[in-house]
Motif scaffolding. Structure first.
Motif, short mmCIF file in Angstrom:
data_model
loop_
_atom_site.label_atom_id
_atom_site.label_comp_id
_atom_site.label_asym_id
_atom_site.label_seq_id
_atom_site.Cartn_x
_atom_site.Cartn_y
_atom_site.Cartn_z
N ASP A 83 -1.78 35.61 -8.23
CA ASP A 83 -0.78 34.58 -9.08
C ASP A 83 -1.91 33.50 -9.60
N ALA A 84 -2.07 33.47 -10.83
CA ALA A 84 -3.08 32.66 -11.53
C ALA A 84 -2.66 31.46 -12.22
N ARG A 85 -1.47 31.18 -11.78
CA ARG A 85 -0.81 29.93 -12.83
C ARG A 85 -1.63 28.83 -12.91
N ASP A 86 -2.88 28.79 -11.96
CA ASP A 86 -3.50 27.45 -12.03
C ASP A 86 -4.59 27.62 -13.25
N LEU A 87 -4.77 29.00 -13.86
CA LEU A 87 -5.41 29.01 -15.15
C LEU A 87 -4.60 28.96 -16.49
N GLN A 88 -4.92 28.01 -17.12
CA GLN A 88 -4.24 27.64 -18.28
C GLN A 88 -4.99 27.84 -19.45
N GLN A 89 -3.93 28.40 -20.64
CA GLN A 89 -4.83 28.36 -21.90
C GLN A 89 -4.98 26.87 -22.67
N LYS A 90 -6.11 26.70 -22.64
CA LYS A 90 -6.46 25.29 -23.23
C LYS A 90 -6.26 25.36 -24.84
N GLU A 91 -6.20 23.94 -25.26
CA GLU A 91 -5.98 23.96 -26.58
C GLU A 91 -7.35 24.50 -27.33
N GLY A 92 -6.91 25.27 -28.34
CA GLY A 92 -8.14 25.72 -29.02
C GLY A 92 -8.51 27.02 -28.48
N MET A 93 -8.04 27.60 -27.35
CA MET A 93 -8.43 28.79 -26.79
C MET A 93 -7.50 29.82 -27.50
N SER A 94 -8.18 31.09 -27.67
CA SER A 94 -7.42 32.22 -28.31
C SER A 94 -6.58 32.95 -27.43
N LEU A 95 -5.62 33.81 -27.54
CA LEU A 95 -5.02 34.50 -26.37
C LEU A 95 -5.96 35.28 -25.89
N GLN A 96 -6.80 36.03 -26.63
CA GLN A 96 -7.67 37.01 -25.85
C GLN A 96 -8.57 36.48 -25.01
N GLU A 97 -9.03 35.27 -25.44
CA GLU A 97 -9.73 34.27 -24.31
C GLU A 97 -9.23 34.05 -22.98
N TYR A 98 -8.01 33.61 -23.28
CA TYR A 98 -7.15 33.43 -22.13
C TYR A 98 -7.06 34.66 -21.41
N LEU A 99 -6.73 35.89 -21.77
CA LEU A 99 -6.62 37.29 -21.31
C LEU A 99 -7.87 37.36 -20.58
N ASP A 100 -8.83 37.15 -21.18
CA ASP A 100 -10.12 37.74 -20.50
C ASP A 100 -10.41 36.91 -19.39
N ILE A 101 -10.09 35.40 -19.32
CA ILE A 101 -9.98 34.55 -18.21
C ILE A 101 -9.20 35.29 -17.08
N LEU A 102 -8.09 35.68 -17.36
CA LEU A 102 -7.34 36.27 -16.19
C LEU A 102 -7.97 37.41 -15.64
#
Length: 339
Positions: free
Chosen positions: A243-262
């Motif tokens: 459960d990684a709900r604490d990780l948020q897609q920040k403003e200006g962050m691409s979807l791929q960057e966010y998925l990489d963080i997950l």
């Protein structure tokens, strides 16, 4: 004796003869020490412990006084200076996408404020890209964990001449027989049949093993962003939900960057569910600590009944008592404590 106690400003107070000493170095975590001295040699201004033979500096964190028939003693113990990095937390949230080198530099310079002059040496950081997000992590533990994924470690020491701290990323040598000659270093082969060690203990444990992570980030229901991390190599899936709900897609962050963080979070969680191989023994024979091998080095281990392994040294425990020194060497993975 090579033990010198320092004050809060790292100035020498005095050199002390110890009764016994334990100096436990770790590769993927902060090491610790324990020193027993005569009570008459103790001073309340002791803040740090320096050994001329070691790069580590001990922080005086626990003091235990005992009075016995044979005399009065003080046991001084604590973690090494790297533990100071855990005085700093990653707050507010840290989000980064780019090179691992720059990530480490940003963490140190952003969160470790108030340390005073600091030098960084990141030459041995692997060249790779990462995407990561963290909130509230202690800086030392975060960096140790980040570097462990790349078989690297860190040191945090004091430069007494220039009066500054020095942060350095290090990677042990590959001393396996296949690789060492190509690096122009001496191989280190620990062979049970050659009498290199005693008190052997080998632990293998798959009870906590997972190889496939489902990581769920922001969103609700079917709209929740999810990635999978597969480390199974085609073998039976042993699944872990993160459960990684604490990780948020920040403003200006691409979807791929966010998925990489997950995905990074998934890799991090799976790293806590490895198959455990831990080999430890007391060193004897003709291999010399710090000459033929050192903490972090990758070596060959040949056992009579358990086979052959290649593994890094993750711990070296040095005990000195009654002028007798014993070295305990630990390879592989840390054995987790069971609650």
């Amino acid at each position: 004796m090579d033990v010198i106690f320092l004050d809060a400003d790292f100035n020498m107070i005095k050199s002390v003869e110890y009764i016994n000493l334990q100096w436990n170095r770790k590769y993927y975590e902060c090491g610790q020490y324990s020193i027993q001295i005569l009570a008459e040699d103790f001073e309340e201004t002791f803040c740090y412990v320096y050994r001329s033979s070691e790069k580590e500096v001990g922080v005086v964190q626990k003091i235990e006084y005992t009075s016995e028939e044979r005399g009065e003693f003080v046991q001084i113990s604590g973690f090494f200076l790297e533990s100071m990095l855990n005085n700093y937390i990653m707050h507010p949230a840290f989000s980064y996408s780019g090179s691992l080198t720059n990530c480490i530099f940003h963490v140190i310079t952003t969160f470790c404020t108030g340390l005073g002059p600091l030098r960084t040496n990141l030459e041995q950081v692997p060249s790779k890209k990462i995407s990561i997000q963290a909130t509230g992590d202690e800086v030392g533990d975060f960096l140790f964990s980040l570097l462990k994924e790349n078989e690297c470690s860190l040191t945090f020491t004091r430069n007494y001449v220039d009066k500054c701290f020095e942060f350095k990323v290090e990677k042990g040598l590959d001393r396996t027989a296949d690789i060492a000659p190509t690096l122009n270093v001496e191989p280190a082969i620990f062979n049970q049949s050659w009498g290199h060690f005693k008190s052997l203990k080998v632990v293998t444990d798959t009870s906590n093993y997972k190889n496939y992570a489902v990581v769920a980030g922001s969103g609700e229901g079917e709209q929740r962003k999810t990635v999978t991390v597969d480390k199974s190599n085609g073998k039976t899936l042993q699944r872990l939900y993160v459960d990684a709900r604490d990780l948020q897609q920040k403003e200006g962050m691409s979807l791929q960057e966010y998925l990489d963080i997950l995905s990074t979070r998934g890799v991090e969680k799976l790293s806590k569910h490895n198959k455990i191989l831990n080999i430890s023994f007391d060193l004897i024979g003709d291999l010399i600590y710090k000459k033929n091998f050192d903490l972090g080095d990758k070596c060959d281990i040949i056992l009579k009944n358990m086979g052959e392994y290649q593994s890094r040294i993750i711990g070296v425990n040095e005990t000195v008592k009654e002028n007798r020194k014993e070295i305990n060497v630990i390879f592989g993975d840390k054995v987790p404590r069971r609650k």
